[in-house]
Enzyme design. Structure first.
Site, PDB file in Angstrom:
ATOM      1  N   HIS A   1       0.827  -1.211   0.000  1.00 17.16           N
ATOM      2  CA  HIS A   1       0.000   0.000   0.000  1.00 17.16           C
ATOM      3  C   HIS A   1       0.867   1.269   0.000  1.00 17.16           C
ATOM      4  O   HIS A   1       0.750   2.118  -0.887  1.00 17.16           O
ATOM      5  CB  HIS A   1      -0.920  -0.032   1.228  1.00 17.16           C
ATOM      6  CG  HIS A   1      -1.825   1.151   1.335  1.00 17.16           C
ATOM      7  ND1 HIS A   1      -3.162   1.083   1.047  1.00 17.16           N
ATOM      8  CD2 HIS A   1      -1.592   2.440   1.689  1.00 17.16           C
ATOM      9  CE1 HIS A   1      -3.710   2.284   1.218  1.00 17.16           C
ATOM     10  NE2 HIS A   1      -2.772   3.120   1.610  1.00 17.16           N
ATOM     11  N   GLU A   2       1.732   1.363   0.978  1.00 13.31           N
ATOM     12  CA  GLU A   2       2.566   2.569   1.083  1.00 13.31           C
ATOM     13  C   GLU A   2       3.518   2.673  -0.105  1.00 13.31           C
ATOM     14  O   GLU A   2       3.813   3.759  -0.584  1.00 13.31           O
ATOM     15  CB  GLU A   2       3.338   2.589   2.408  1.00 13.31           C
ATOM     16  CG  GLU A   2       2.463   2.563   3.661  1.00 13.31           C
ATOM     17  CD  GLU A   2       1.341   3.597   3.658  1.00 13.31           C
ATOM     18  OE1 GLU A   2       1.477   4.652   2.988  1.00 13.31           O
ATOM     19  OE2 GLU A   2       0.310   3.346   4.307  1.00 13.31           O
TER      20      GLU A   2
ATOM     21  N   HIS B   1       1.696   4.334  -2.885  1.00  9.13           N
ATOM     22  CA  HIS B   1       1.733   5.804  -2.747  1.00  9.13           C
ATOM     23  C   HIS B   1       3.099   6.318  -3.211  1.00  9.13           C
ATOM     24  O   HIS B   1       3.196   7.327  -3.913  1.00  9.13           O
ATOM     25  CB  HIS B   1       1.552   6.205  -1.281  1.00  9.13           C
ATOM     26  CG  HIS B   1       0.140   6.154  -0.797  1.00  9.13           C
ATOM     27  ND1 HIS B   1      -0.896   6.760  -1.461  1.00  9.13           N
ATOM     28  CD2 HIS B   1      -0.402   5.603   0.325  1.00  9.13           C
ATOM     29  CE1 HIS B   1      -2.023   6.565  -0.772  1.00  9.13           C
ATOM     30  NE2 HIS B   1      -1.750   5.862   0.300  1.00  9.13           N
TER      31      HIS B   1
ATOM     32  N   HIS C   1       3.477   6.522  -6.866  1.00 15.69           N
ATOM     33  CA  HIS C   1       2.717   7.657  -7.391  1.00 15.69           C
ATOM     34  C   HIS C   1       3.614   8.908  -7.420  1.00 15.69           C
ATOM     35  O   HIS C   1       3.581   9.698  -8.370  1.00 15.69           O
ATOM     36  CB  HIS C   1       1.506   7.892  -6.486  1.00 15.69           C
ATOM     37  CG  HIS C   1       0.357   8.618  -7.135  1.00 15.69           C
ATOM     38  ND1 HIS C   1      -0.759   8.987  -6.451  1.00 15.69           N
ATOM     39  CD2 HIS C   1       0.162   9.050  -8.405  1.00 15.69           C
ATOM     40  CE1 HIS C   1      -1.609   9.608  -7.261  1.00 15.69           C
ATOM     41  NE2 HIS C   1      -1.071   9.659  -8.454  1.00 15.69           N
TER      42      HIS C   1
HETATM   43 ZN   LIG Z   1      -3.038   5.173   1.843  1.00 14.27          ZN
END
Ligand SMILES: [Zn+2]
Length: 581
Positions: free
Chosen positions: A373-374, A377, A380
């Site tokens: 998940h991190e 990010h 991104h």
């Molecule tokens: Zn998040």
């Protein structure tokens, strides 16, 4: 200081006059999409920053915004203090019944580090969660849960009750000064969801799909507990415990069985390799980069053509004074300046279990998805290819920002990926196909309950931020009413969610909590595209990179999404994945 500084900018009349001049001329300026987005966003930020107000109101605006930033900070400090101040000190080893060895060893190390005998459990997730899942001692689970859920709701110096009320009322006042009916309406103006009514109907739609499943999940746990000789009502502190037991019985899988296959270093390598495979990027460890703590790891990241993309910092383990949970942040964001490319400095922070004297850091399956998940990010930010810093990387609408992160979590359930790298840290044995199958089946286990719970938080958030009159009633009562539709357990008098809900009253998720589920709809729909074409499909990955990952907030999220997917997202893929269909 930051708020005052930001007010000095948005309340600067000369500056706003210039922005307004450009804004009023926008139809004749032939701006490209990115420039239009920048103009819209800047103009809106100035308006939300009080620029359009008359002088008397400007003064009040300044007061409220500065006070709000102080109150939010205080709110978070209180929660951190309350989280850190509790310890469950066990001195009699019979009180460790049911707890796995690794957890016991960690608790023993914790005690040692505090110069105490025995074992210490804390309210930090790596300690709290397994305790609630495995401890056979019901009264101790009750004690832990009550400690956790009563944080900043205990009538002491760190109580957040009055802060919740003050923050909510000031938010309402600021929204009214700016001409909105409520705070949510103000916040949602530039989100994908657009307005409170849309959020409400989105939450309702998911609620209708998940609530019957939540009731089924609850009933299954109750039945299972009964069959195992449990005679009481299922209380909150029994939920994780019996859930874990039933999950084990049904799928013969639990955190302790899986953890040996997810030791940190191979996980890290597999996650990096996945990004390399999808996007062609390379990670090279570089220990010469200055760091703020000796445990931080640093990597340089290069694109397929060898050009430099970013620096990535990873800070894995908990330590005193470090906030709990996991997050990604940027020390410097990407931008392009007169054709000079400024690349981002990106950081991932987690609180994974430390290695012990006898074993490496072993991640739970949940920690594996947290890492992905991190890392999503981070990608991104790393892949960002924008002109303006304020639109680059993760600077996108709040209900769009969780797409790249939640999207990455999907791989954790894929045999094709796990097969390649997940091996037992001691024996070197590969994770079995049977085990992977069970991970996948188990992923829909209690998903009705989990979805219902998230929606309950969404309802609570929307309730706090759609009030149209200052809040005077008891906050516990207000909370109970807002969440009554989703609550399954007997009431715990000492428990309160709002008082430690830092997303809403500390960080920036006010009127935005629904965004997690909103983004789940997006990520499930996006990943279903990969499933159609192959989960390592370079074509789909390159389209995802080009249309979403590189674009930041340079176009409206729906436009970005449609250019990747060819259509608007539909809720079906999520319902399918969660077994709610
Ligand atoms: Zn998040």
């Amino acid at each position: 200081m930051l708020t005052r500084f930001s007010n000095d900018i948005t309340l600067n009349e000369k500056l706003f006059a210039r922005i307004k001049t450009v804004y009023d001329l926008k139809s004749s300026l032939e701006l490209n999409t990115e420039q239009q987005m920048l103009l819209e966003r800047k103009y809106r930020n100035f308006l939300l920053g009080g620029a359009g107000l008359e002088d008397g109101k400007k003064k009040r605006f300044r007061e409220i915004s500065e006070e709000l930033s102080q109150l939010s900070l205080k709110f978070e400090e209180n929660v951190l203090e309350e989280t850190n101040s509790f310890e469950l000190h066990i001195t009699d080893s019979s009180d460790l019944a049911g707890l796995p060895d690794g957890i016991v060893e960690m608790a023993s190390m914790e005690a040692k580090s505090r110069q105490k005998q025995g074992w210490i459990f804390t309210l930090h997730f790596p300690s709290y969660i397994p305790f609630m899942q495995y401890s056979d001692k019901r009264e101790l689970r009750e004690k832990m849960l009550k400690a956790y859920t009563s944080r900043s709701f205990r009538g002491n110096d760190h109580d957040n009750r009055s802060l919740v009320q003050e923050i909510t009322n000031l938010r309402l006042e600021i929204a009214e000064i700016l001409g909105y009916n409520n705070f949510a309406e103000m916040i949602l103006g530039d989100r994908m969801a657009e307005n409170p009514a849309k959020v409400q109907s989105f939450l309702d739609e998911l609620y209708n799909a998940s609530h019957p499943a939540a009731l089924r999940d609850y009933e299954n746990i109750r039945k299972f507990a009964r069959e195992n000789g449990f005679k009481d009502e299922i209380e909150r502190w029994d939920w994780a415990y019996f859930s874990e037991k039933l999950k084990k019985a049904k799928y013969d899988i639990d955190d302790e069985i899986l953890k040996p296959f997810f030791s940190l270093d191979p996980v890290r390598k597999a996650v990096f390799d996945l990004a390399s495979r999808l996007y062609g990027i390379k990670f090279i460890e570089n220990n010469n980069i200055p760091i703020y703590h000796q445990e931080v790891k640093t990597y340089e990241i290069f694109d397929a053509d060898g050009s430099f993309l970013a620096i990535l910092y990873i800070d894995y383990y908990p330590r005193p004074g470090k906030s709990g949970g996991a997050w990604m942040t940027c020390f410097r964001e990407q931008r392009s300046e007169d054709s000079k490319e400024v690349r981002p400095l990106v950081s991932i922070v987690t609180n994974f279990s430390r290695p012990t004297e006898t074993r490496p850091s072993l991640l739970t399956f949940n920690e594996l998805t947290t890492f992905l998940h991190e890392f999503g990010h981070a990608l991104h930010a790393i892949l960002s290819k924008c002109t303006y810093e304020s639109l680059s990387g993760t600077n996108v609408a709040r209900d769009f920002v969780e797409l790249p992160s939640q999207f990455m979590e999907n791989w954790a359930f894929e045999k094709e990926w796990l097969d390649e790298w997940a091996v037992h840290y001691e024996t070197g044995e590969k994770i079995s196909p049977e085990m992977i199958k069970r991970i996948k089946e188990a992923s829909t286990f209690n998903e009705g309950y989990a979805c219902d719970r998230q929606i309950g938080f969404g309802f609570l958030d929307m309730a706090w931020h759609t009030i149209t009159r200052p809040m005077e009633t008891d906050i516990a009562e207000f909370e109970a009413k807002a969440m009554s539709k989703t609550d399954l357990f007997p009431k715990v008098e000492s428990a309160n969610i709002s008082c430690s809900f830092t997303h809403l009253f500390g960080g920036g998720y006010a009127a935005g909590y629904y965004g997690y589920k909103w983004a789940e709809v997006l990520d499930a729909d996006a990943f279903s595209h990969f499933k159609e074409k192959g989960i390592f499909s370079k074509d789909v990955a390159s389209s995802f990179r080009k249309n979403i990952m590189e674009k930041g907030g340079t176009d409206k999220p729906m436009n970005l999404y449609i250019s990747f997917r060819g259509k608007e997202p539909a809720i079906d893929a999520l319902l399918d994945r969660s077994g709610l269909k």
